[in-house]
Enzyme design. Structure first.
Site, PDB file in Angstrom:
ATOM      1  N   VAL A 400      -7.588  21.888 -12.031  1.00  0.00           N
ATOM      2  CA  VAL A 400      -8.378  20.894 -11.756  1.00  0.00           C
ATOM      3  C   VAL A 400      -7.732  19.590 -11.920  1.00  0.00           C
ATOM      4  O   VAL A 400      -6.551  19.379 -12.345  1.00  0.00           O
ATOM      5  CB  VAL A 400      -9.718  20.964 -12.510  1.00  0.00           C
ATOM      6  CG1 VAL A 400     -10.433  22.505 -12.065  1.00  0.00           C
ATOM      7  CG2 VAL A 400      -9.676  20.992 -14.136  1.00  0.00           C
ATOM      8  N   VAL A 401      -8.619  18.447 -12.034  1.00  0.00           N
ATOM      9  CA  VAL A 401      -7.960  17.118 -12.379  1.00  0.00           C
ATOM     10  C   VAL A 401      -7.432  17.060 -13.645  1.00  0.00           C
ATOM     11  O   VAL A 401      -7.876  17.465 -14.654  1.00  0.00           O
ATOM     12  CB  VAL A 401      -9.309  15.963 -12.000  1.00  0.00           C
ATOM     13  CG1 VAL A 401     -10.339  16.394 -12.969  1.00  0.00           C
ATOM     14  CG2 VAL A 401      -8.764  14.694 -11.970  1.00  0.00           C
ATOM     15  N   GLU A 402      -6.312  16.220 -13.534  1.00  0.00           N
ATOM     16  CA  GLU A 402      -5.520  15.995 -14.857  1.00  0.00           C
ATOM     17  C   GLU A 402      -6.337  15.025 -15.956  1.00  0.00           C
ATOM     18  O   GLU A 402      -5.703  14.180 -16.174  1.00  0.00           O
ATOM     19  CB  GLU A 402      -3.959  15.173 -14.597  1.00  0.00           C
ATOM     20  CG  GLU A 402      -3.039  15.322 -15.518  1.00  0.00           C
ATOM     21  CD  GLU A 402      -2.565  16.544 -15.989  1.00  0.00           C
ATOM     22  OE1 GLU A 402      -1.543  16.450 -16.635  1.00  0.00           O
ATOM     23  OE2 GLU A 402      -2.918  17.745 -15.300  1.00  0.00           O
ATOM     24  N   HIS A 450       2.845  25.416 -15.476  1.00  0.00           N
ATOM     25  CA  HIS A 450       3.162  24.323 -14.486  1.00  0.00           C
ATOM     26  C   HIS A 450       3.880  24.555 -13.214  1.00  0.00           C
ATOM     27  O   HIS A 450       5.071  24.642 -13.203  1.00  0.00           O
ATOM     28  CB  HIS A 450       3.967  23.231 -15.468  1.00  0.00           C
ATOM     29  CG  HIS A 450       3.973  21.981 -14.672  1.00  0.00           C
ATOM     30  ND1 HIS A 450       5.170  20.929 -15.127  1.00  0.00           N
ATOM     31  CD2 HIS A 450       3.463  21.089 -13.728  1.00  0.00           C
ATOM     32  CE1 HIS A 450       5.116  19.956 -14.339  1.00  0.00           C
ATOM     33  NE2 HIS A 450       3.996  20.172 -13.537  1.00  0.00           N
TER      34      HIS A 450
END
Length: 729
Positions: A400-402, A450
């Site tokens: 999801v968003v960082e 990552h």
């Protein structure tokens, strides 16, 4: 038994036919220096057999010969030129004697026949293969060229064009293509291989096949008219110069050598191959590219060892769809692990499924899959707005968003919906894993994973071990990444982990150069054309996203305030404030428009110069050497710090992460290989000229010690003592 060596044996098969069998202890056959010498001894025995009628070469392994023993290369490359040349003459005398046997010869080739393995079978009269064949000459990918006669025999067998395509590109081909171009004479099922090879030998022995005529072209000059030669070699040299460029001398050297040798018979042509091979073997590029191969083997071996006691996840989930989530879902499903893809709105789910479908359609267009396979893969990606099916998943990756608050909330909620043994991972690029773990009840089941964009293309996945991540958690995530066809490298936790932690000092070097009056276009040109990066820093920032970099820069500054906190407004700030976010909104250091294929194409935009002028000194010229030094010193220093702090375990893993994650120029081999090639004392002298630029330019103490004692980061290699009687060369 006629002859038995450590890696091969020779025996009678039937009725005057002998078989030479490659059978190295271990799982694969390699053509190392000892095997070449042993092959010479076996051929010596054959030369004494008056009743010999034919020879069959085969393998007792699942692959014929996977190639030379690349672990010998670095020490072989240190052998003085004259001695290396002598040994190559000896090795080629062995293959010539195989080729010159007074009887027909055939190689029964199963699986891989690469490099030296391919060159070995080129010396036989006939080649019969199994459908799983992969045959070729990958040497130019290692910074060298064929050295056992491959550049001589292949063009004379296939014609210049087909041979140049394989040799210059370091290609291998499958059974169908090999048969089509004449690299093999037939393809049969594995269970019929030996039987079929003996049948061909019998036909040759009986005179039904003219084996002498088959052999003759390999001994003569290449049959090309002057016009044909000019066309073939001019086109090949042009294409190689365009694709390989000046940093990779091997492909163009191979083409020029084949061209020069075309008018000669075998002996003189082999001498020319020898004269070209030896200088290539002594280049820094060859050492770096062989180093990458060995490092890749080391990293993959480490992952295999780490996962030997865990089961690969059978069902995965992705939190957050969109381009990244869709890319991860595609990669998992494509490699056989079904995946649930969850998001909170339909639009994102549609985007994620569209991304996966687009990637599968590309495989369809390339002929890699059919419609049935496409439908089968896409059916294993299950889009959902709720947690249906999450009780069955083995591993979940959050994408999801960082934003730490959002990530913590999503992870905490998901933890309540999965089994107690399910592993959770975050695809964060900068936020420390141990910080995110604070939101979880089972932090031991959590780690970082990552991925790099685009997921389907980038080989690296950083696996981040948090303070409380268990060994089993790490092993399961490494197993999933490996199953996805990725190269997982385990790193310890810190802001930015390894790759982004070392990337942002590089961007800081770029910002400082711009501040001091350098032009971004020149910096990009120097870092691409001279140092060899696939993209210069300005173009890379546009691709990454100026907004993404602006956010990550702040995270890194908070994590490492002493080095990464800046006291000035830089180019990234200026472009961010002007809503120039790079390719994503068409405006960054360049303006972007889509080309006919829908790909963003950069165009000049003078508005940028006005924006940068507000955060820069008046324009002045910088030398290429200063640009490279000021860009690379902050990155290399940070890479060394990561090793010293235990963020990354070994120079090999650091270099592979840089090559696979950032596109560090392979011909340099990575930061540590570059340091060793340059010499730490020379690097220290270079860095000290720029210490006034701030803490990022201060060389870590460990590197200073290396410089004082003239120690490399990679273990020193001793020159090889090749096995073989050099007097017979």
């Amino acid at each position: 038994m006629l002859y038995k060596g450590d890696t091969l044996y020779l025996d009678w098969l039937e009725d005057g036919i002998a078989e030479l069998v490659f059978d190295t202890p271990g799982s694969v056959n390699k053509l190392d220096t000892a095997t070449v010498a042993s092959l010479g001894e076996a051929i010596g025995v054959l030369e004494q057999q008056s009743d010999l009628k034919g020879l069959l070469l085969r393998s007792n392994k699942a692959a014929f010969i996977v190639g030379a023993d690349i672990t010998e290369f670095l020490s072989l490359f240190l052998v003085p030129e004259e001695q290396l040349s002598q040994w190559l003459h000896f090795a080629n005398s062995v293959f010539n004697r195989l080729e010159d046997l007074p009887v027909p010869t055939i190689a029964a080739v199963n699986g891989y026949a690469l490099g030296g393995g391919c060159e070995c079978v080129l010396a036989t009269d006939y080649r019969l293969a199994t459908p799983d064949l992969r045959i070729g000459l990958p040497e130019t990918k290692l910074g060298i060229m064929p050295g056992f006669g491959g550049s001589v025999r292949m063009p004379r067998m296939l014609g210049a064009d087909s041979a140049l395509e394989i040799i210059a590109a370091g290609k291998d081909v499958g059974a169908d293509q090999a048969l089509k171009i004449g690299l093999v004479d037939g393809v049969v099922k594995a269970e019929k291989l030996v039987e079929g090879a003996i049948a061909i030998l019998r036909q040759a022995i009986n005179g039904d096949l003219d084996w002498k005529a088959k052999r003759q072209p390999k001994l003569e000059p290449l049959k090309l008219s002057k016009i044909e030669a000019a066309m073939s070699f001019t086109i090949a040299k042009g294409m190689v110069a365009q694709t390989a460029g000046k940093h990779y001398p091997a492909p163009i050297t191979a083409v020029k050598t084949i061209e020069a040798a075309a008018r000669f018979g075998r002996e003189e042509a082999l001498n020319l191959e020898n004269k070209s091979f030896v200088p290539l073997a002594h280049t820094n590029e060859a050492r770096a590219l062989v180093g990458i191969f060995l490092n890749d083997q080391y990293v993959k071996g480490k992952a295999k060892k780490l996962t030997k006691d865990v089961e690969t996840p059978k069902q995965a989930a992705v939190l957050g769809a969109g381009i990244m989530g869709g890319g991860i879902a595609y990669q998992s499903a494509w490699k056989g692990v079904p995946v649930v893809m969850k998001d909170i709105n339909d639009k994102s789910l549609t985007l994620g499924m569209t991304e996966a479908a687009k990637l599968l359609n590309k495989q369809l267009e390339r002929g890699k899959i059919d419609g049935l396979k496409l439908a089968g893969v896409i059916s294993t990606i299950h889009p959902t707005l709720d947690y249906a099916g999450f009780d069955r998943v083995d591993v979940v990756v959050e994408a999801v968003v960082e934003n730490p608050k959002v990530k913590k909330a999503v992870l905490a909620e998901t933890e309540q919906k999965v089994r107690p043994d399910t592993v959770l991972a975050s695809n964060t690029s900068t936020i420390p894993i141990s910080e995110l773990a604070n939101a979880l009840e089972r932090p031991e089941n959590f780690c970082g994973m990552h991925f790099f964009n685009p997921v389907h293309r980038m080989p690296l996945v950083e696996i981040i071990r948090g303070e409380k991540s268990s060994d089993e958690t790490i092993a399961k995530v490494v197993a999933w990444a490996s199953k996805m066809g990725k190269t997982p490298i385990v790193v310890n936790d810190c802001p930015g982990f390894f790759v982004n932690r070392v990337l942002f000092p590089y961007f800081a070097g770029f910002s400082q150069l711009l501040r001091d009056g350098a032009g971004f276009r020149k910096i990009d040109k120097v870092m691409e054309k001279q140092f060899g990066w696939p993209m210069g820093p300005a173009y890379l920032l546009d691709v990454v996203g100026i907004d993404t970099a602006h956010h990550a820069q702040a995270v890194m500054a908070a994590g490492f305030p002493q080095r990464m906190q800046k006291d000035y407004r830089d180019a990234i700030d200026a472009l961010f404030d002007a809503n120039r976010f790079g390719q994503k909104n068409g405006l960054g250091f360049w303006r972007y428009k889509e080309d006919s294929k829908g790909k963003p194409k950069k165009e000049e935009d003078v508005v940028v110069d006005d924006l940068l002028a507000k955060v820069s000194q008046p324009k002045r010229d910088f030398s290429e050497e200063e640009i490279i030094a000021r860009m690379m010193i902050p990155m290399v220093n940070e890479v060394v710090r990561c090793l010293e702090e235990g963020i990354i375990a070994t120079p090999a893993e650091a270099d592979m992460a840089l090559v696979y994650g950032l596109g560090f120029p392979p011909f340099h081999g990575g930061a540590f290989r570059w340091l060793d090639t340059l010499g730490s004392a020379k690097y220290l002298d270079m860095a000290q000229q720029y210490q006034h630029l701030g803490p990022l330019y201060e060389v870590p103490e460990g590197l200073r010690n290396k410089a004082r004692h003239n120690e490399p980061y990679y273990p020193p290699v001793e020159p090889a003592r090749p096995v073989g009687d050099l007097k017979t060369a």
